[in-house]
Each structure stands twice: as structure tokens, then as C-alpha cells.
Design an enzyme around this catalytic site. Sequence first.
Site, mmCIF file in Angstrom:
data_model
loop_
_atom_site.group_PDB
_atom_site.id
_atom_site.type_symbol
_atom_site.label_atom_id
_atom_site.label_comp_id
_atom_site.label_asym_id
_atom_site.label_seq_id
_atom_site.Cartn_x
_atom_site.Cartn_y
_atom_site.Cartn_z
ATOM 1 N NE ARG A 133 1.965 -4.154 -5.931
ATOM 2 C CZ ARG A 133 0.832 -3.689 -5.407
ATOM 3 N NH1 ARG A 133 -0.321 -3.951 -5.983
ATOM 4 N NH2 ARG A 133 0.843 -2.944 -4.311
ATOM 5 C CG HIS A 191 2.697 -3.801 0.589
ATOM 6 N ND1 HIS A 191 3.396 -2.921 -0.228
ATOM 7 C CD2 HIS A 191 1.365 -3.582 0.296
ATOM 8 C CE1 HIS A 191 2.556 -2.222 -0.959
ATOM 9 N NE2 HIS A 191 1.322 -2.606 -0.665
ATOM 10 C CD GLN A 231 -0.748 -0.218 2.864
ATOM 11 O OE1 GLN A 231 -0.967 -0.251 1.678
ATOM 12 N NE2 GLN A 231 -1.360 0.631 3.672
ATOM 13 C CG ASP A 249 -4.516 -7.271 3.240
ATOM 14 O OD1 ASP A 249 -5.362 -6.805 2.441
ATOM 15 O OD2 ASP A 249 -3.400 -7.695 2.865
ATOM 16 C CB CYS A 277 -3.269 -2.352 3.066
ATOM 17 S SG CYS A 277 -3.784 -3.977 2.472
ATOM 18 N NE ARG A 331 1.158 2.671 0.008
ATOM 19 C CZ ARG A 331 1.000 1.648 -0.830
ATOM 20 N NH1 ARG A 331 -0.112 0.980 -0.817
ATOM 21 N NH2 ARG A 331 1.986 1.276 -1.632
HETATM 22 N N1 CP Z 1 -2.535 -1.223 -0.667
HETATM 23 C C1 CP Z 1 -2.047 -1.420 -1.923
HETATM 24 O O1 CP Z 1 -0.856 -1.685 -2.137
HETATM 25 O O2 CP Z 1 -2.961 -1.213 -2.909
HETATM 26 P P1 CP Z 1 -2.744 -1.486 -4.449
HETATM 27 O O3 CP Z 1 -2.663 -2.960 -4.659
HETATM 28 O O4 CP Z 1 -3.947 -0.852 -5.100
HETATM 29 O O5 CP Z 1 -1.469 -0.825 -4.892
HETATM 30 N N1 NVA Z 2 -2.266 -8.905 0.778
HETATM 31 C C1 NVA Z 2 -2.717 -8.249 -0.424
HETATM 32 C C2 NVA Z 2 -2.317 -6.807 -0.394
HETATM 33 C C3 NVA Z 2 -2.764 -6.003 -1.579
HETATM 34 C C4 NVA Z 2 -2.315 -4.592 -1.478
HETATM 35 C C5 NVA Z 2 -2.179 -8.951 -1.647
HETATM 36 O O1 NVA Z 2 -1.004 -9.326 -1.648
HETATM 37 O O2 NVA Z 2 -2.923 -9.141 -2.606
#
Ligand code: CP
Ligand code: NVA
Length: 331
Positions: free
Chosen positions: A101, A128, A131, A219, A259, A287
Site C-alpha cells: 500500500r 484498489h 477490494q 466510498d 469498502c 476481503r
Molecule cells: N477497504 C479497505 O481497504 O480498508 P482498509 O483501509 O482498512 O484496509
Molecule cells: N478511497 C479510500 C479507500 C480506503 C480503503 C482511500 O483511498 O482512502
Amino acid sequence: MKQPHHLTDIDDVSPTELREILSLSRAVRDAGRAPSLEGRSLGLLFEKPSTRTRVSFEAGMTQLGGHAIFLSPDDLQLGRGEPIADTARALSGYLDVIAARMTDHDGFLELANHSSVPVINALTDRAHPCQTLADLLTIEDHFGSLEGCKAAWVGDGNNVAQSFVIGAAMAGIEVSVATPPAYGIDAEVIERAHAYGSTPSITDDPIQAVEDADFIYTDVWMSMGDGEQRESKLPAFDGFQVNDSLLSHAPGHVSVMHCLPAVRGEEISSEVLDGEASLVWKQAENRMYAQQGLLTYLLNGTKDVSVGVDQSYQDSLQSIECTGRGPMGSS
Ligand code: CP
Ligand code: NVA
């Protein structure tokens, strides 16, 4: 160096592979804790916070008999300026697979380009895909099929939206995207959806988007890293909250996806998030199964999947069709 099979975004697998991964995910889910990845190590390199992705990867790998190592940049020499490329080369010597990440998408590409083991995108500012895998698993669980389902994305055209639009196109889901004009999904993403014969409809009217939707997906309006834009960005989302009023314009059987994490009262009301139409907790749980399926696919291929599991899964499916009849009543 021959490039391993990285997952930068969902279309790094073919539609057939996508199906195989979803099928593996179900097989893993139904088989319980079979140690199919014994002796394998997963590195989790996270530059941004995470609850679901981190914990589901760690627990999922343990359940499969493998080991996960969480790597915060502050604990690595990366935090002291060692280049991403050098980090990737060193980590590739110890690990079988990496989930990363990264702060930005280019950082992810740099890591993947210099890794000799598969690197999975665990979220960047543009995509993502993990997800999306869980989302497709959840949709198929709930509706009994993917093809022909109608989705409405309502809110920011962000990383989750972009991977979802492509994954939906690969799976035969029709998508209507409602975003404020300045916060739409990238034209390049629409092009990639077109490659699978899909033409997402684009609007700035949430009501129009949800009118014939089987499910509504939203989201946060402020993604990680967007904080400084809050004051200028927020006003554009007036009218985009997923709440009972918006749901009243959708078919009666409509479901709601998010998500997570959610900002209750901002992009979604608590009533909807906690209500009967919400699939969000199933999404979150899936997930882990989706990523277990993905890890199994990347490390073992499809050869050692337990056979016969899919049939029992199919037998247990609710017989719901996407359009018209849902578990929450008829449209
Ligand atoms: N949906 C998601 O990726 O959640 P986190 O940021 O908690 O990993
Ligand atoms: N769009 C959000 C998703 C988190 C899982 C972000 O990038 O913060």
C-alpha cells in the site's frame, strides 16, 4: 528479469483468471483452514494506514499455513531513504509475494518493476484491486450471478471506484457512475472498461444513476491524502449522500456497498450503513477469502484447489436474480 505476475490493477488478470480467482476464493472459504501455502512468506509493505487489508492478509496467510510479515516504512531502511528499487530487490530474496500500500501509484510501480516475486497492489491513489475482488465475490454471493447486474457508483471517482468500474466491466456488470463533474473517474479507466465491451454511463445526477440499480456503491469523499482539499472539495458532494432519500429512487430490492472505513453522516447515513440493504460487513469479511484466493492463484496456480467445493457453494446460493427480485423485497 522476467516479470512475475503482479496485480497492479484488476485488469492484470484476464476475465477467465478473474473467474478462477473467485472460484478459488470460494474453495478456500468452504475448505476451511487448509495449509496450501505452508512455508510461504508474504511481506506487507504499507505506507498508509489499514484495518481490513492488513489484517485480512495477515490472518488469511496464517490460515493457509503461511507467514505474513508486516513492514512499516519506519521499520525499514526505506524510511531512511533506501530506494524503493533496492528495497524490492532485497525483499524478493526472502519473500514469496509482497502486498504493498504505497503513498502513490508510481511508488507501487517502482516496487513491482524491481521485484522478482509477485507484488499485489493493496491500494494506491489510483486503484484498489483487492477490494474489487472482494466486491465481486460479495455481489455474486448475494445475487447468484455477476453478469447482468446493475451497479450505481455514487460519490467520488476515486481509487475504489476506478478498480470497481474495470472489474465490473470484466464481469459483465453494467455500471452507472454519478460523481460531481470535477471528481469523475479517469478517461483512461473508461477506455479500459471499453476494452471489455462495457460502456459505463456517466452522470452528475445520483438519482438518475440509482433508478434501475441492483446495488449502490459509495466510498469516502476524502481519501487518504485528500485531507488538505477538504474545504474546497466537500461542497461539490452536496446531494451525493447515500441515504434513505436516495434509496427511495432505487428499486425496492437495492443493496448498498461501501469498502469501509465510512464517514457516517457524510457519504452515507448510519441508517443505510446499518440497514437491511447493507452488504458492507459481508464485503469486509470477503476481503480475506478473496485475498486467500488471489494468493493461492499467484503462488500455486489452480492445480491444488479442492474439487467439488464449488458445487456445494452453488447449492447454497440464494436464488436471486439481479434485476427485479432481491432478498429485501420486490421492485
Ligand atoms: N477497504 C479497505 O481497504 O480498508 P482498509 O483501509 O482498512 O484496509
Ligand atoms: N478511497 C479510500 C479507500 C480506503 C480503503 C482511500 O483511498 O482512502
